[in-house]
Design a protein around this motif. Structure first.
Motif, mmCIF file in Angstrom:
data_model
loop_
_atom_site.group_PDB
_atom_site.id
_atom_site.type_symbol
_atom_site.label_atom_id
_atom_site.label_comp_id
_atom_site.label_asym_id
_atom_site.label_seq_id
_atom_site.Cartn_x
_atom_site.Cartn_y
_atom_site.Cartn_z
ATOM 1 N N GLU A 39 2.211 -3.749 17.680
ATOM 2 C CA GLU A 39 1.942 -5.179 17.541
ATOM 3 C C GLU A 39 2.094 -5.583 16.079
ATOM 4 O O GLU A 39 1.600 -4.905 15.176
ATOM 5 N N CYS A 40 2.792 -6.666 15.845
ATOM 6 C CA CYS A 40 2.926 -7.202 14.490
ATOM 7 C C CYS A 40 3.152 -8.702 14.591
ATOM 8 O O CYS A 40 4.177 -9.143 15.100
ATOM 9 N N LEU A 41 2.213 -9.482 14.082
ATOM 10 C CA LEU A 41 2.328 -10.937 14.160
ATOM 11 C C LEU A 41 3.193 -11.512 13.046
ATOM 12 O O LEU A 41 3.962 -12.433 13.265
ATOM 13 N N CYS A 42 3.036 -10.992 11.824
ATOM 14 C CA CYS A 42 3.632 -11.695 10.678
ATOM 15 C C CYS A 42 4.943 -11.104 10.171
ATOM 16 O O CYS A 42 5.797 -11.821 9.686
ATOM 17 N N ARG A 43 5.098 -9.786 10.219
ATOM 18 C CA ARG A 43 6.252 -9.081 9.655
ATOM 19 C C ARG A 43 6.396 -9.340 8.151
ATOM 20 O O ARG A 43 7.480 -9.253 7.580
ATOM 21 N N GLU A 44 5.289 -9.668 7.498
ATOM 22 C CA GLU A 44 5.299 -9.966 6.063
ATOM 23 C C GLU A 44 4.201 -9.226 5.310
ATOM 24 O O GLU A 44 3.950 -9.484 4.149
ATOM 25 N N GLY A 45 3.503 -8.327 5.990
ATOM 26 C CA GLY A 45 2.471 -7.547 5.316
ATOM 27 C C GLY A 45 1.192 -8.295 5.021
ATOM 28 O O GLY A 45 0.474 -7.932 4.084
ATOM 29 N N VAL A 46 0.890 -9.326 5.816
ATOM 30 C CA VAL A 46 -0.319 -10.099 5.538
ATOM 31 C C VAL A 46 -1.304 -10.170 6.702
ATOM 32 O O VAL A 46 -2.471 -10.492 6.494
ATOM 33 N N CYS A 47 -0.866 -9.877 7.926
ATOM 34 C CA CYS A 47 -1.774 -10.080 9.064
ATOM 35 C C CYS A 47 -2.592 -8.843 9.408
ATOM 36 O O CYS A 47 -3.667 -8.955 9.982
ATOM 37 N N GLY A 48 -2.099 -7.661 9.109
ATOM 38 C CA GLY A 48 -2.849 -6.439 9.369
ATOM 39 C C GLY A 48 -2.689 -5.873 10.761
ATOM 40 O O GLY A 48 -3.249 -4.818 11.064
ATOM 41 N N THR A 49 -1.928 -6.535 11.637
ATOM 42 C CA THR A 49 -1.874 -6.080 13.019
ATOM 43 C C THR A 49 -1.044 -4.810 13.221
ATOM 44 O O THR A 49 -1.233 -4.102 14.210
ATOM 45 N N CYS A 50 -0.147 -4.492 12.300
ATOM 46 C CA CYS A 50 0.652 -3.269 12.458
ATOM 47 C C CYS A 50 0.100 -2.114 11.624
ATOM 48 O O CYS A 50 0.788 -1.107 11.418
ATOM 49 N N GLU A 51 -1.137 -2.230 11.175
ATOM 50 C CA GLU A 51 -1.758 -1.152 10.404
ATOM 51 C C GLU A 51 -1.796 0.126 11.232
ATOM 52 O O GLU A 51 -2.246 0.126 12.374
ATOM 53 N N THR A 52 -1.303 1.230 10.655
ATOM 54 C CA THR A 52 -1.154 2.493 11.371
ATOM 55 C C THR A 52 -1.661 3.647 10.507
ATOM 56 O O THR A 52 -1.433 3.671 9.299
ATOM 57 N N ARG A 53 -2.307 4.603 11.138
ATOM 58 C CA ARG A 53 -2.883 5.730 10.404
ATOM 59 C C ARG A 53 -1.791 6.713 9.983
ATOM 60 O O ARG A 53 -0.889 7.046 10.760
ATOM 61 N N ILE A 54 -1.889 7.168 8.735
ATOM 62 C CA ILE A 54 -0.967 8.162 8.186
ATOM 63 C C ILE A 54 -1.572 9.550 8.407
ATOM 64 O O ILE A 54 -2.695 9.828 7.975
ATOM 65 N N LEU A 55 -0.825 10.435 9.062
ATOM 66 C CA LEU A 55 -1.295 11.802 9.301
ATOM 67 C C LEU A 55 -0.776 12.775 8.254
ATOM 68 O O LEU A 55 -1.483 13.709 7.867
#
Length: 323
Positions: free
Chosen positions: A269-285
């Motif tokens: 999920e990604c609402l903004c595609r500009e790095g401002v909404c936070g919806t595509c935040e994903t954990r780095i392993l």
């Protein structure tokens, strides 16, 4: 972690051509209810869908009075290299158009600890400050706005700024008329409790940050916002999606999100595609990210626990993500 947005159906009730490249849109809830409250510096995500089925999603600052939630106002600049959103807003949105908007989120709030607020705007970067001016005035705060633009015809909302309730706090700088903003001179007289806020083109933001540092102004007193996704520059790298067992190559000029959407069935999920909404935040392993978003704090970026797939990239050759 990622912000949980509520999506609202809105209707456009007014469209104003503020400059040759900027339009102001007034939005109300389709159900007639008041819109959610917000603070100066907040943005919303606007989702659009064309007749051909293409979908666009952009973040826009709210520029209306936070005390009045009967309607929202946003300003949209027609970008020369538009990904589709600004062109859609300018060419297809009119009075009566329905749009889907998110609840507001604020990554550019006024700092309540500041004794004075120095606002610096360039071009379309004026929009978040229009809401903040209302807020600062209501608080009885000490504030000043410095607004720079190329030529008189490109100074959006300058008439209402020059003649409205904030006129005595506003200074305009017009390049073509030889009235230039001198950051060094402006900062040299700043009080120790003054905070600086800047929104506009990247060169202006970079200049404000660099000048402030050069003059010994603490980074914590400098706040900035830029709604423009960082170009997907840098070399290619490999991304491993741990849960799905997929390995993919992210080429130069392509974001991680785009690579995932093109080559896998994994949904992000990604609402903004500009790095401002936070919806595509994903954990780095495994691996480290080169962060280009405005959502995570400096400490969160340094921790390398999560990243925004729509703008950020790998710092090395390989990233393993919790997808």
């Amino acid at each position: 972690m990622a912000n949980n947005y509520e999506m609202i159906t809105a209707r456009v009730t007014a469209v104003e051509q503020a400059t040759p490249l900027i339009k102001r849109f007034t939005l109300v809830r389709q159900d007639g209810q008041p819109l959610p409250t917000f603070t100066g510096g907040s943005h919303i995500i606007v989702q659009m869908q064309g007749a051909d089925g293409r979908r666009f999603s952009n973040a826009y600052s709210l520029m209306s009075d936070p005390a009045d939630t009967r309607a929202y106002q946003i300003g949209v600049r027609l970008e020369e290299q538009s990904k589709g959103g600004s062109a859609f807003m300018h060419n297809q949105v009119e009075v009566g158009t329905e749009l889907t908007i998110s609840t507001p989120n604020n990554l550019f709030a006024i700092d309540p600890s500041a004794g004075r607020h120095v606002l610096i705007a360039g071009g379309i970067g004026i929009t978040p400050f229009l809401a903040q001016l209302y807020e600062l005035q209501a608080q009885g705060a000490a504030y000043e706005l410095h607004y720079a633009f190329r030529a008189p015809e490109h100074g959006a909302f300058q008439d209402e700024l020059s003649t409205g309730p904030h006129a005595e706090h506003v200074q305009l700088y017009i390049d073509s008329l030889g009235r230039m903003l001198d950051l060094r001179q402006l900062f040299s007289g700043l009080a120790a409790d003054a905070h600086v806020y800047v929104c506009g083109p990247k060169p202006l933001i970079d200049a404000v940050i660099a000048t402030a540092r050069d003059l010994g102004i603490d980074d914590a007193r400098v706040h900035w916002e830029q709604f423009a996704a960082t170009p997907a520059s840098g070399g290619a790298f490999t991304v491993v999606l741990a849960k799905s067992g997929t390995e993919l190559r992210v080429e130069e000029g392509v974001t991680i999100l785009q690579a995932i959407e093109k080559t896998t069935t994994v949904e992000v999920e990604c609402l903004c595609r500009e790095g401002v909404c936070g919806t595509c935040e994903t954990r780095i392993l495994e691996g480290e990210a080169e962060h280009f978003d405005q959502y995570l704090s400096d400490d969160e970026k340094a921790s390398q626990r999560t990243m925004m797939l729509c703008v950020s990239r790998a710092r090395g050759e390989r990233l393993v993500l919790d997808l």
